[in-house]
Scaffold this motif. Structure first.
Motif: not given
Lengths: 297, 354
Positions: A123-131, A133-140
């Motif tokens: 992943y360019f930044t963070g990892n698989v689990v980082s997310s 929050q946008i409009l209630g959705a968890s986006i990688s």
């Protein structure tokens, strides 16, 4: 459908949609300068991903991606010079078969180099689990990377075709090759450039989605069909319409899974859309009917 | 019939017999298995040759028709109807009364009752014909890239369906398909001592198919098709109903593919999703292209040789790559097939002069 779920599917759709749009733009660039569809377009995406994964073990990630894109670009140019440049007015059937052959050979060579395993860039930044929050959705965060990179690329491409002399020369070749040649433009070089350009943007797409969708040697054919669907949906040759059509297809696919449509038939949706569009509106959703009347379908 | 038409057919029959005699004499009977499979592939190739070479339409979906034939027959003949008959299922009882069910025993001694292969064969052909019409009517209005992608899309849909539907065995495909008894004593199956008979069944079917195509090519229809390939608009203006001719050739070639699918499935005793794959379709197109598009004999000979070598494992793990390379090379240097290279033409010309 609750809002969180809705925006979750929406973002998934947009992510896939933008990739389809990039492949479709690759088709369009080559189609515009040569009038042929490069069936090996999906392989450029695979190559971009695979080369950057290999290079990443030797050098830092950003450098690996830049090198991978550059190598794929040279490879695209090389393909054109070796297999297409010297043919005298080849028939469409001949060109289709040659590019299909190229896609098979590239795929098989990739199989022998990288094996049939699934690989992915980190992943360019963070990892698989980082997310995020946008409009209630968890986006990688990688999804945001993909969206940003692809949007910038589309923007740069439209600026390139409008404001640089090379871009305008390619446009001139697309609209009237003979007239462009008479104005002193080397039409053959423009074809080579168009292959390099579409290989490069395919490779960029291949790098940014690799962490999300991972890269496999045989991913090209599926992408090529989706990309072609999008290109036809938007009207063949129209790059900006391809973006809209790509997002449309991506979102339809994402929501079809959301409403419980079997995942294995996801490809069938795109193909059915393609077939229906071909029969009903071969000039595309956003194409001009009169202009399309001059083309052969 | 003039000699120009009959000579190749006669030579073809002699070659088919000579191949069998040669393998028997040299004690290489095991080659017959691959030869038989190559002949069935040739049946499909000859149909595709009609579509590509004579009607000038590209089809990247012929493995799909092969699969429709094979899977229909395999599904019907492996469905055990014993319990359905006991349960009094109206359709099954009717079939049993009409004598259209066959009984047998499985490997484990279990009692089997399945649909008569002839009925399955007829159903497979009917289904293929209907699908070919439904696909052909809209698809053949397209040209070039659009036609290529549309037929490719059709092939992928068939592949996805057989891969995902439970009754088609999903990724495993269907195995334990029983033999297909054409006439008493003539059974298509993979048994060792049946090898020579099966070779001749395949040869006979192919021979009939080729005879049919040969007559078609030299008839009014064949001339119309060549006119379509040369210049469709001109053919239209001459009063040839181009779309109808294109549709009919497409349907005929689909039926050829389905027949090949049914027979090959019974011969191998099974069918797998890979047989419906896109790579198979591309391979068939490659073989027709190598043979020289509008050359039935070129396509047949190349089809037999390449399929045989591929089945013998000559290309190893580079199997698909070999076909890709062949495809590119032929299209770059000899777009009219290797039999049309200057070398061969010179050879033919000097043979004529003498």
């Amino acid at each position: 459908m609750p809002l969180e779920l809705f925006s979750q599917y929406l973002f998934a759709g947009i992510t896939y949609g933008i990739i389809y749009a990039i492949v479709a733009i690759g088709f369009n660039i080559i189609y515009n300068t040569t009038g042929i569809i490069n069936f090996a377009q999906g392989e450029f995406v695979m190559l971009g991903g695979m080369i950057s994964i290999s290079l990443n073990s030797l050098m830092p990630l950003p450098l690996a991606i830049v090198c991978a894109v550059f190598i794929t670009m040279l490879f695209g140019g090389l393909l054109e010079i070796v297999f297409i440049r010297w043919l005298e007015s080849p028939s469409v059937l001949r060109m289709i078969i040659i590019t299909i052959g190229l896609s098979i050979v590239i795929r098989e060579v990739a199989l022998h180099i990288w094996g049939d395993g699934v690989r992915a860039l980190p992943y360019f930044t963070g990892n698989v689990v980082s997310s995020v929050q946008i409009l209630g959705a968890s986006i990688s965060p990688q999804v945001l990377w993909a969206l940003a990179v692809c949007s910038i690329m589309v923007l740069m491409l439209s600026l390139f075709f409008k404001f640089t002399s090379l871009g305008r020369e390619m446009q001139a070749c697309a609209s009237n090759r003979l007239a462009a040649t008479l104005c002193g433009i080397n039409a053959r070089n423009m074809v080579t450039f168009s292959f390099m350009l579409s290989a490069a943007i395919g490779a960029v797409a291949g790098c940014v989605v690799s962490p999300i969708t991972s890269t496999q040697y045989d991913m090209g054919t599926g992408l090529a069909i989706k990309g072609f669907t999008v290109a036809v949906l938007g009207g063949l040759g129209n790059s900006m319409a391809a973006v809209a059509a790509g997002l449309l297809l991506g979102i339809i696919e994402a929501f079809s899974v959301g409403v419980g449509f079997p995942l294995v038939f996801q490809d069938a949706i795109a193909i059915s859309i393609l077939l229906v569009i071909l029969f009903v509106r071969p000039h595309g959703l956003f194409g001009n009917k009169e202009a399309a009347g001059l083309k052969e379908f | 019939m003039d000699s120009k038409k009959t000579m190749p057919v006669l030579i073809f029959a002699v070659v088919l017999v000579a191949l069998q005699v040669a393998t028997s004499l040299s004690g290489r009977d095991y080659y017959l298995t691959q030869l038989t499979m190559s002949l069935y592939t040739c049946l499909l190739i000859s149909g595709l040759c009609l579509v590509m070479g004579y009607a000038g339409q590209l089809s990247l979906g012929h493995a799909g028709f092969f699969a429709i034939g094979g899977y229909t027959s395999a599904t019907l003949t492996t469905l055990n109807l014993t319990s359905a008959l006991e349960g009094g299922n109206g359709l099954v009882v009717l079939l049993a009364k009409l004598g259209l069910l066959v009984s047998g025993t499985s490997l484990f001694g279990e009692e089997l009752l399945y649909v008569q292969p002839w009925l399955a064969f007829v159903l497979a052909i009917v289904i293929t014909t209907v699908v070919a019409f439904l696909v052909g009517i809209p698809v053949l209005k397209l040209k070039g890239h659009y036609l290529a992608m549309a037929t490719l899309g059709f092939g992928i849909i068939i592949y996805r369906v057989v891969l995902a539907v439970e009754i088609f065995g999903e990724a495993d495909g269907i195995s334990d398909v029983p033999g297909f008894t054409l006439l008493p004593g003539l059974t298509i199956n993979g048994e060792m001592d049946n090898r020579v008979i099966n070779y001749y069944i395949a040869a006979g079917v192919l021979f009939l198919g080729v005879l049919l195509l040969q007559n078609l090519i030299y008839s009014r229809v064949g001339r119309a098709l060549r006119a379509i390939h040369g210049a469709e608009d001109a053919a239209n203006a001459m009063g040839i109903n181009t779309s109808r001719y294109k549709l009919y050739t497409f349907v005929i070639s689909a039926i050829f593919a389905a027949v090949a699918g049914v027979m090959m499935t019974h011969y191998n005793g099974g069918i797998a999703p890979a047989d419906a794959g896109v790579m198979k379709s591309v391979r068939y197109v490659a073989i027709v292209a190598i043979g020289g598009m509008a050359s039935l004999w070129g396509a047949l000979s190349m089809g037999a040789v390449l399929t045989f070598l591929s089945l013998r494992g000559m290309f190893g793990s580079y199997d698909d790559a070999v076909f890709g390379v062949i495809l590119i090379t032929i299209m770059l240097f000899a777009p009219h097939g290797i039999l049309q290279l200057p070398f061969w033409r010179k050879f033919k010309k000097s043979a004529k002069d003498e």
